[in-house]
Design a protein around this motif. Structure first.
Motif, short mmCIF file in Angstrom:
data_model
loop_
_atom_site.label_atom_id
_atom_site.label_comp_id
_atom_site.label_asym_id
_atom_site.label_seq_id
_atom_site.Cartn_x
_atom_site.Cartn_y
_atom_site.Cartn_z
N LYS A 127 0.83 -1.21 0.00
CA LYS A 127 0.00 0.00 0.00
C LYS A 127 0.87 1.26 0.00
CE LYS A 127 -4.27 -1.67 2.14
NZ LYS A 127 -5.18 -1.57 3.30
N ASP A 128 1.94 1.22 0.78
CA ASP A 128 2.84 2.38 0.82
C ASP A 128 3.47 2.63 -0.55
OD1 ASP A 128 2.30 2.80 3.48
OD2 ASP A 128 4.07 1.74 4.21
N SER A 138 -9.62 11.52 -5.91
CA SER A 138 -10.56 10.52 -5.40
C SER A 138 -10.19 9.09 -5.77
CB SER A 138 -11.97 10.82 -5.91
OG SER A 138 -11.98 10.84 -7.32
N ASP A 139 -9.42 8.89 -6.85
CA ASP A 139 -9.05 7.54 -7.25
C ASP A 139 -8.25 6.83 -6.17
OD1 ASP A 139 -8.56 7.96 -10.85
OD2 ASP A 139 -10.35 7.74 -9.61
N ARG A 145 -9.89 1.10 -1.22
CA ARG A 145 -11.14 0.46 -0.83
C ARG A 145 -11.26 -0.93 -1.45
NH1 ARG A 145 -14.36 4.06 -2.59
NH2 ARG A 145 -15.02 3.03 -4.51
N GLN A 146 -10.74 -1.09 -2.65
CA GLN A 146 -10.85 -2.38 -3.35
C GLN A 146 -9.51 -3.13 -3.39
OE1 GLN A 146 -12.58 -0.56 -7.00
NE2 GLN A 146 -14.35 -1.85 -6.58
N TYR A 150 -8.05 -6.50 -5.67
CA TYR A 150 -6.93 -6.47 -6.62
C TYR A 150 -5.90 -7.54 -6.27
CZ TYR A 150 -8.98 -1.88 -7.47
OH TYR A 150 -9.85 -0.85 -7.74
N LEU A 151 -5.63 -7.71 -4.98
CA LEU A 151 -4.70 -8.75 -4.55
C LEU A 151 -5.22 -10.14 -4.91
CD1 LEU A 151 -3.57 -7.51 -1.02
CD2 LEU A 151 -2.22 -7.51 -3.12
N SER A 152 -6.53 -10.33 -4.75
CA SER A 152 -7.13 -11.62 -5.08
C SER A 152 -7.00 -11.91 -6.57
CB SER A 152 -8.61 -11.64 -4.67
OG SER A 152 -8.74 -11.53 -3.25
#
Length: 207
Positions: A127-128, A138-139, A145-146, A150-152
């Motif tokens: 994430k960092d 806003s993106d 949030r999702q 994305y990892l899945s």
């Protein structure tokens, strides 16, 4: 009754390759040893239908790939284009961004000279890393949030492997760890990264 023909020892490997990438699991992996021992026969088998076997013995993975447009002509310059069997997975912009971030992390890890272990990153570290690429609008909220989704997706593509997964799945309070698998280098090449960064820069300049 006709005699049932016995399948060669590498038949199961062909089926595994059709299901997805095959990885070497340890030094004495039976399936990988069969793949290496019979790579010539397996390659010839798939070549009949225009499929090539991509194998990386050093990093221990193999997958199927369909010949690209420049390979649609044979040695006699005859058109041999076939319908697609190996479908290319369409990546959303967010998943593509995550692939680029992880590919750069993998490159940095390998450049460090540590070849004795796999490249492992915590979820918080990933994430960092994303913050560098996400414009401040806003993106950014949407990406975080999702993030699990994305990892899945990357797990499904076998680009990453969660190494501390529990039986009840991923928990919110656990900083999960992921192995960044080296097949990512074969799937996300330098051209892909350069083009993606160019488009990302153009988008950032427009906003």
């Amino acid at each position: 009754m006709s005699e049932v023909k016995r399948c060669p020892e590498w038949a199961a490997i062909c089926i595994y390759l059709l299901q997805g990438p095959v990885y070497r699991e340890g030094l004495n992996d039976k399936n990988w040893n069969i793949l290496e021992r019979n790579i010539s026969e397996i390659s010839k088998y798939f070549a009949v239908i225009g499929i090539k076997v991509v194998i990386d013995n050093e990093d221990g993975f193999a997958f199927l790939s369909q010949y690209d447009s420049e390979d649609d002509y044979d040695e006699n310059n005859e058109y041999t284009k076939l319908p697609r069997l190996i479908r290319k997975s369409a990546l959303s912009p967010e998943v593509a961004l995550l692939c680029v971030v992880l590919r750069e992390a993998l490159d940095s890890f390998e450049a460090s000279g540590d070849v004795s272990s796999a490249c492992v990153l915590k979820e918080s570290q990933i994430k960092d890393m994303l913050q560098v690429f996400i414009p401040e609008h806003s993106d950014q909220t949407k990406v975080y949030r999702q993030f699990d989704e994305y990892l899945s997706k990357l797990e499904f593509l076998t680009f990453i492997k969660e190494i501390n997964k529990r039986d009840d799945g991923r928990e919110q309070n656990i900083d999960c760890e992921f192995e960044i698998r080296k097949i990512l280098k074969a799937k996300i090449d330098a051209n892909f990264m350069e083009e993606f960064k160019r488009k990302l820069k153009e988008l950032s300049n427009e906003q």
